[in-house]
Design an enzyme around this catalytic site. Structure first.
Site, PDB file in Angstrom:
ATOM      1  CE  LYS A  45      -1.653   2.803   2.725  1.00  0.00           C
ATOM      2  NZ  LYS A  45      -1.473   4.060   1.971  1.00  0.00           N
TER       3      LYS A  45
ATOM      4  CD  GLU B 198      15.047   1.598   6.754  1.00  0.00           C
ATOM      5  OE1 GLU B 198      15.609   2.515   7.373  1.00  0.00           O
ATOM      6  OE2 GLU B 198      15.591   0.513   6.512  1.00  0.00           O
TER       7      GLU B 198
ATOM      8  CB  CYS C 237      14.251   9.799   5.377  1.00  0.00           C
ATOM      9  SG  CYS C 237      15.162   8.644   4.351  1.00  0.00           S
TER      10      CYS C 237
ATOM     11  CD  GLU D 207      11.066  13.589   9.817  1.00  0.00           C
ATOM     12  OE1 GLU D 207       9.964  13.134  10.121  1.00  0.00           O
ATOM     13  OE2 GLU D 207      11.897  12.964   9.131  1.00  0.00           O
TER      14      GLU D 207
HETATM   15  N1  LIG Z   1      14.069   6.251   7.285  1.00  0.00           N
HETATM   16  C1  LIG Z   1      13.732   6.227   6.006  1.00  0.00           C
HETATM   17  O1  LIG Z   1      14.290   5.490   5.208  1.00  0.00           O
HETATM   18  C2  LIG Z   1      12.631   7.113   5.494  1.00  0.00           C
HETATM   19  C3  LIG Z   1      12.473   7.233   4.128  1.00  0.00           C
HETATM   20  C4  LIG Z   1      11.481   8.067   3.631  1.00  0.00           C
HETATM   21  C5  LIG Z   1      10.643   8.748   4.473  1.00  0.00           C
HETATM   22  N2  LIG Z   1      10.800   8.621   5.809  1.00  0.00           N
HETATM   23  C6  LIG Z   1       9.925   9.366   6.705  1.00  0.00           C
HETATM   24  O2  LIG Z   1       8.601   9.376   6.184  1.00  0.00           O
HETATM   25  C7  LIG Z   1       7.930  10.557   6.563  1.00  0.00           C
HETATM   26  C8  LIG Z   1       7.275  11.178   5.346  1.00  0.00           C
HETATM   27  O3  LIG Z   1       6.449  10.264   4.713  1.00  0.00           O
HETATM   28  P1  LIG Z   1       4.863  10.190   4.951  1.00  0.00           P
HETATM   29  O4  LIG Z   1       4.348  11.535   5.367  1.00  0.00           O
HETATM   30  O5  LIG Z   1       4.259   9.517   3.774  1.00  0.00           O
HETATM   31  O6  LIG Z   1       4.776   9.228   6.219  1.00  0.00           O
HETATM   32  P2  LIG Z   1       3.470   8.671   6.918  1.00  0.00           P
HETATM   33  O7  LIG Z   1       3.933   7.929   8.101  1.00  0.00           O
HETATM   34  O8  LIG Z   1       2.453   9.740   7.098  1.00  0.00           O
HETATM   35  O9  LIG Z   1       2.827   7.671   5.849  1.00  0.00           O
HETATM   36  C9  LIG Z   1       3.554   6.590   5.325  1.00  0.00           C
HETATM   37  C10 LIG Z   1       2.599   5.495   4.918  1.00  0.00           C
HETATM   38  O10 LIG Z   1       1.955   4.968   6.070  1.00  0.00           O
HETATM   39  C11 LIG Z   1       0.564   4.887   5.861  1.00  0.00           C
HETATM   40  N3  LIG Z   1      -0.085   5.001   7.166  1.00  0.00           N
HETATM   41  C12 LIG Z   1      -0.344   6.134   7.870  1.00  0.00           C
HETATM   42  N4  LIG Z   1      -0.940   5.819   9.048  1.00  0.00           N
HETATM   43  C13 LIG Z   1      -1.026   4.466   9.099  1.00  0.00           C
HETATM   44  C14 LIG Z   1      -1.537   3.543  10.053  1.00  0.00           C
HETATM   45  N5  LIG Z   1      -2.047   3.947  11.221  1.00  0.00           N
HETATM   46  N6  LIG Z   1      -1.471   2.225   9.779  1.00  0.00           N
HETATM   47  C15 LIG Z   1      -0.942   1.794   8.618  1.00  0.00           C
HETATM   48  N7  LIG Z   1      -0.444   2.619   7.656  1.00  0.00           N
HETATM   49  C16 LIG Z   1      -0.492   3.944   7.901  1.00  0.00           C
HETATM   50  C17 LIG Z   1       0.284   6.014   4.892  1.00  0.00           C
HETATM   51  O11 LIG Z   1      -0.946   5.816   4.245  1.00  0.00           O
HETATM   52  C18 LIG Z   1       1.488   5.925   3.971  1.00  0.00           C
HETATM   53  O12 LIG Z   1       1.310   4.899   3.013  1.00  0.00           O
HETATM   54  C19 LIG Z   1       8.989  11.405   7.210  1.00  0.00           C
HETATM   55  O13 LIG Z   1       8.892  11.304   8.610  1.00  0.00           O
HETATM   56  C20 LIG Z   1      10.295  10.790   6.748  1.00  0.00           C
HETATM   57  O14 LIG Z   1      11.397  11.018   7.572  1.00  0.00           O
HETATM   58  C21 LIG Z   1      11.773   7.809   6.331  1.00  0.00           C
HETATM   59  O1  LIG Z   2      13.681   9.298   2.107  1.00  0.00           O
HETATM   60  C1  LIG Z   2      14.430   8.513   2.641  1.00  0.00           C
HETATM   61  C2  LIG Z   2      15.111   7.411   2.048  1.00  0.00           C
HETATM   62  C3  LIG Z   2      16.008   7.576   1.116  1.00  0.00           C
HETATM   63  C4  LIG Z   2      16.619   6.442   0.566  1.00  0.00           C
HETATM   64  C5  LIG Z   2      17.434   6.592  -0.417  1.00  0.00           C
HETATM   65  O2  LIG Z   2      17.663   7.767  -0.955  1.00  0.00           O
HETATM   66  C6  LIG Z   2      18.164   5.513  -0.964  1.00  0.00           C
HETATM   67  O3  LIG Z   2      17.939   4.338  -0.640  1.00  0.00           O
HETATM   68  O4  LIG Z   2      19.015   5.848  -1.724  1.00  0.00           O
END
Ligand SMILES: NC(=O)c1ccc[n+]([C@@H]2O[C@H](COP(=O)([O-])OP(=O)(O)OC[C@H]3O[C@@H](n4cnc5c(N)ncnc54)[C@H](O)[C@@H]3O)[C@@H](O)[C@H]2O)c1
Ligand SMILES: O=C/C=C/C=C(\O)C(=O)O
Length: 481
Positions: free
Chosen positions: A182, A258, A292, A385
């Protein structure tokens, strides 16, 4: 088979080998100009159940008994399928996220292709342990076999929609699992294209299923709390990770997380000044700070602090061609931090508001690249963040203080260290509490390295063998000789 809703973009779901729609839909928005560009189906609970059943069925069918060679070939066909539709993937990625086209062309889509290719190869390269045991209890041969976990739920965010989805789907399939994915409700399009590619690649029905919809109280939560889901791989906010962990606790479902970050950059006075300024500009403002790994806290050794702040501020003001925030809601969140920073006593060195383009982009969700100084380490702006194009710069005096400041965070995803002193680099890097430490670079990625965070930034590691470790269960077989 209907893949698209009448009059909208192709963002169908894919369950049990066929493309699906739903009665309930919500609008898809282009964040660059705020226009409605399609309709997205909201998967009802029954469809989530059907997808999980289809995945279970695939494990009992041809997918579950497929040879490593055939599985690897299937992953390769998926990689080739994405490559063959490169332009469609780039267009969709750019339209739904608003990121610069060059970023999608050089990072998101090629890296997604690489993910499928890399795991096709890694399947063959993988070795497991065997021990010849001689003990007072007897002699035995101990070997390890790897079993897939079963039905894996993949939940992904909007910032790098295809890259982060493929980063989980490729190793999960490589390890022989069936997947129910999803993606973010805000960026479903590239996932829908991936479903088409997987369909063309001829994966058995149910091996890969795609649902669309929201998270809490909707498809995401239906999936992560489902008793028949054997593992959850999630990328997104730390607070969402907590909610998913609570849902997973009922069935002791394993999770790979992540999560968010508040990444620090440490700039020492002996750094290559130009490289450190340019590197920090990139690490803070690429994809408008919505990666991220982006830097939000910059610590600069005092002798070069003023010069560094002036240079970073000047270049931030000159940035052009940057993309919007993903949504009006996220734009408002970032702007609320811009206001909070001022209330907390920050000096705004660059940005701090909404740009005025004088064209359609003014209907989109842009904010200015922003550089702040002057906040104490207790300020919310320095602790939370923001996930936008903003960083706070503060001075430090000693190496110990730099490390202490970097570690003064609930998060621990990534950090950058800028220095020309080799000993210092090796001394500082392992002391920083982060899953990834870049020295004199940022986001220089190798798919084989462990990727993930410590503290509130995640649980587990992805990448190369690390992903295969999560997505499979080692079973020790002990045969008495
Ligand atoms: N550490 C990493 O590799 C990494 C990578 C990319 C993004 N991020 C983090 O992601 C965030 C931004 O992305 P976002 O706003 O889409 O995140 P989000 O947590 O709002 O949503 C991510 C996903 O989770 C789903 N979701 C939300 N609530 C849920 C629940 N209660 N149960 C199941 N699924 C649920 C959403 O529909 C979406 O598909 C930032 O905090 C960023 O740091 C981390
Ligand atoms: O947004 C967060 C994750 C990033 C991951 C990468 O950019 C990567 O795997 O290269």
């Amino acid at each position: 088979m209907r893949r698209t809703a009448p009059g909208s973009d192709p963002v169908a779901m894919y369950v049990a080998g066929s493309f699906r729609w739903a009665d309930d839909t919500f609008p898809l928005i282009d964040p660059t100009d705020g226009a409605v560009i399609g309709a997205v189906p909201e998967a009802p609970r029954e469809l989530v159940d059907e997808a999980v059943r289809a995945a279970r069925g695939a494990l009992a069918g041809p997918w579950g008994s497929m040879s490593v060679g055939d599985r690897s070939a299937a992953l390769r066909r998926i990689a080739d399928g994405i490559a063959a539709r490169f332009g469609d993937f780039v267009d969709t990625e750019v339209r739904e996220t608003g990121k610069p086209r060059a970023l999608a062309e050089t990072m998101d889509i090629p890296r997604a292709i690489d993910n499928f290719r890399a795991y096709a190869d890694l399947l063959y390269a993988r070795r497991d342990s065997t021990f010849h045991t001689v003990s007072p209890q007897g002699e035995a041969l101990n070997y390890t076999v790897r079993r897939p976990l079963g039905v894996v739920a993949v939940i992904s965010p909007w910032n790098l929609p295809l890259l982060l989805l493929s980063w989980k789907v490729a190793p999960a399939l490589a390890a022989g699992n069936a997947v129910v994915a999803k993606p973010s409700e805000e960026t479903p399009g590239t996932a829908a294209l991936l479903a088409e590619v997987i369909h063309e690649a001829g994966l058995p029905p149910g091996a890969f299923n795609l649902l669309h919809g929201h998270g809490a109280g909707a498809a995401g939560e239906f999936l992560t709390s489902h008793p028949e889901v054997d593992a959850i791989a999630f990328t997104g906010e730390s607070a969402t990770g907590s909610a998913i962990m609570r849902a997973a606790a009922d069935h002791v479902t394993p999770v790979s997380f992540e999560l968010g970050g508040k990444n620090a950059a440490l700039v020492f006075a002996d750094a290559d000044f130009e490289a450190a300024v340019e590197g920090t500009l990139r690490s803070a403002f690429t994809h408008s700070g919505q990666i991220c790994l982006c830097t939000e806290r910059v610590y600069v050794e005092r002798p070069i602090y003023d010069e560094f702040v002036a240079a970073l501020g000047e270049r931030a003001r000159k940035l052009a061609g940057y993309g919007p925030m993903i949504s009006a809601q996220h734009r408002d969140k970032v702007l609320s931090y811009y206001r909070l920073a001022v209330e907390e006593g920050a000096t705004v060195v660059a940005g701090g508001g909404i740009p005025d383009f004088g064209d359609d982009r003014d209907q989109g969700f842009h904010v200015e690249p922003t550089v702040l100084t002057g906040l104490p380490s207790t300020a919310r702006t320095v602790r939370e963040e923001i996930f936008g194009p903003v960083c706070h710069v503060a001075p430090f005096d000693t190496e110990d203080e730099a490390v202490r400041l970097a570690n003064d965070s609930a998060y621990g995803l990534a950090a950058t260290v800028w220095t020309t002193n080799l000993s210092r680099a090796h001394r500082v890097a392992p002391r920083v509490e982060a899953g990834i430490v870049w020295v004199n670079c940022w986001n220089l990625r190798d798919l084989r390295t462990p990727f993930g965070g410590v503290k509130a930034s995640g649980i587990g590691r992805e990448g190369g063998e690390y992903s295969l470790d999560f997505f499979s269960e080692p079973v020790n077989v002990c045969v008495r000789i």
